[in-house]
Each structure stands twice: as structure tokens, then as C-alpha cells.
Design a protein around this motif. Sequence first.
Motif: not given
Length: 367
Positions: A42-51, A289-293, A321-325
Motif C-alpha cells: 500500500v505505502n512505499p517504504l520511503f515516502r516522498e518529502p512533504l515540502a 515540514a521544512c526542506d533545504v537544498k 510550512g505545513g497543513g492538514f493531512e
Amino acid sequence: MKQFQMRLLIAITFFCIAMQSVSASASYKLFGGNVIFEPVPVNPLFREPLADPFSDSSSFRRLVVTDDTSAPRDVFVSNDGSYERIAFEDDDPDHTAYWQMKSAVNIGFLRFTSGPFQMEGYLRGGINTVFEGFGSVDCMGFDGMYGAGITVKLYRKLAFRAGFHHFSGHWGDEILEDLETYNPDATYDKLLEYTRGNTLQAAVSFEPTMWTRFYAMADLPMQHSWIRPGLFVPSYVLKPGNFESQFTNITEGEGLSAIPYDSSYRAWIIELGAEQRFPVSSLGSVFLACDVKFHQDGQTQATTGGSYSPGNPWEQEYTIGGGFEFNQTQLGRKVRLEAYYHDGRFPLLNYFFQRSRYIVFGIAING
């Protein structure tokens, strides 16, 4: 090459649809029950980043830049031995809103589980595009992206992912028409695109609890790969199919001189991030969530007309940022409402030269 990329992207899309049609609950016990086999979990072992603006998840977002200098109004070209920006519209304080749409998926397949050890293949890919949110709502361009590899997870907390990754930018036809109309006398040697195909990618994700996650990713061009523009190509990269220097090949095609780089320059992309969820009854969870490149190609200073030096800083960008899941799922995919602030590159690959600060909000489905 572009036709091959599109055919491959279409093939991946149909494969993903076919895989998702397989019963997600199917599992089989092997070796006396010591190993569990799931064809399509159902779900991959490595989820995609939210941000991450370029994650392989589907979304529909409204994007508003926070200042006029953040709005993309130029294309990037090579001309007379240098890189230049050529405008396709006037500065307009009312032209600050855009629509971003992604159709992408990240799936795991052929998962084997034995005690605390899990392993599966993964396939991810999709299309990202941005439209102007004003006037005739022109398409600014689109990106194609895909990747595949293997994920290993231990104790359902620590995941390692390794494989190849490809992404490339394409200019929107309407933008090129605007360029011709706005700048009928503009001359240049070559219209530039941003490509990284193919690259090696390794990633690690640590989830100490079911609500907290930290991750890191590293992206490195293969020895035989395509990279554009030319000044982003490390000197060790060779043209696929032969041993010609890709650095020389691409820069000569752009009319630039090929100047070898320091051996430390390898066009790394390093990505770091963190996510935190706060459950709300049985409805879902609030998330942050936060993401830095970090882009090593920033050392080339190609976008500012500068020159490469190993002492130049890497280009940095961040999203927070963030939100509701919502907890309700379909085939393991969760819907979320989200809002982020971004300071970095505009979310279309060909506009990598455009530093933008923007607020984005919308709806997304996790990859």
C-alpha cells in the motif's frame, strides 16, 4: 533524446497505473512464513518529502510571489560566448500569481519482509507544470521526472533508498511566442534548458516515532550522462555512447569556451528535511515540514555572469510550512491541505536562474 524521454515517461505512467490496479492487500508467506512477499504494498517504504517542490506527489497549488523581482519574466540563453537573460514581458506588479500542477506518483513493488528487515523496488515519476495566473494563463513550461531503484528499511524506522533519477525542463510554447512578440529583434545562439539525466541518488529517512521524520538525499551525475546548461557539467562527465567530454560537447554547442573545473566540482545536490505530525482525533493530523537544498552548481555563478571557483558558495534554497493531512485513504494515498513559504529557485527547472520568494497553498496527494 526528447522523444525517448517522453516515451519512457509515458511507459512509466502506464506501469504505475497497472501496478496500482493490483490488489494492495495481497501478500504471500514464503519459507514457512519467515518471509512475507507483497507484489504491490500500500505505502512505499520511503515516502516522498512533504515540502520538496519537486517531490513525486500530485498537487494543485496557487503560487504568489512576495516581491516583483521574484516573478519570472526572462528566458535563459547563450549568446556570443556568454549566458544572458532575455525578457518576454514587462515588469508588472499585477503579474505575481501562478498555478502549479503536478501529476506524479511514488510506488513500491515486490516487497520482501523478514522480521525487522524489509526490501522493495521503487518506481517514481511524473510531470510538473506552471501556468501564469493572469492574462491568458500561458503555460510557462513543464518538467519530466522519473527514477527507479531499491529501498531497504530496518525496524520500520530507518530507510535507505538508492537508484537513478532523471529530470529535465521544457519551455512553454506560449512563452517562446511571447518572447518573439516582446523582443522581435532579440538574437541569441541557443535557448538553454536544465537537464540532469541520469544521476545517481542515495537517500536516508529516519522515523524515531510514527509522527516524526528526518531525511537526507544526495544526487550525483553519472560518468555518462546528459547535463545542461554546459557550465553545470563536471569535467569528469562523458557523453553517453562514447568517451567525448560532455563538458566540452555541451559548452561548444552553446558557443562557450570549455574551461576545466576543479576536481572537487561534481554538481552535487544535497537535500535535508524534517517533518512533524500532530494527530487530531480520528480525522487526520496537523503537520509541519521544512526542506533545504544545496546546489553545488552555484559555484559556477553561471546565472550571474560570474566565473567558477571552488571557493564560491553553493546555492541554497529552503521551503517551510505545513497543513492538514486527512486519514481517509484510497490505495494508501492521503489527501492534504498545505501552505508553504519558499526562498530559492522558481519551481520549474528551466527557470533555475530565477531566484524567487513565494507563498504556495493548495491540495496534494502524497506519493
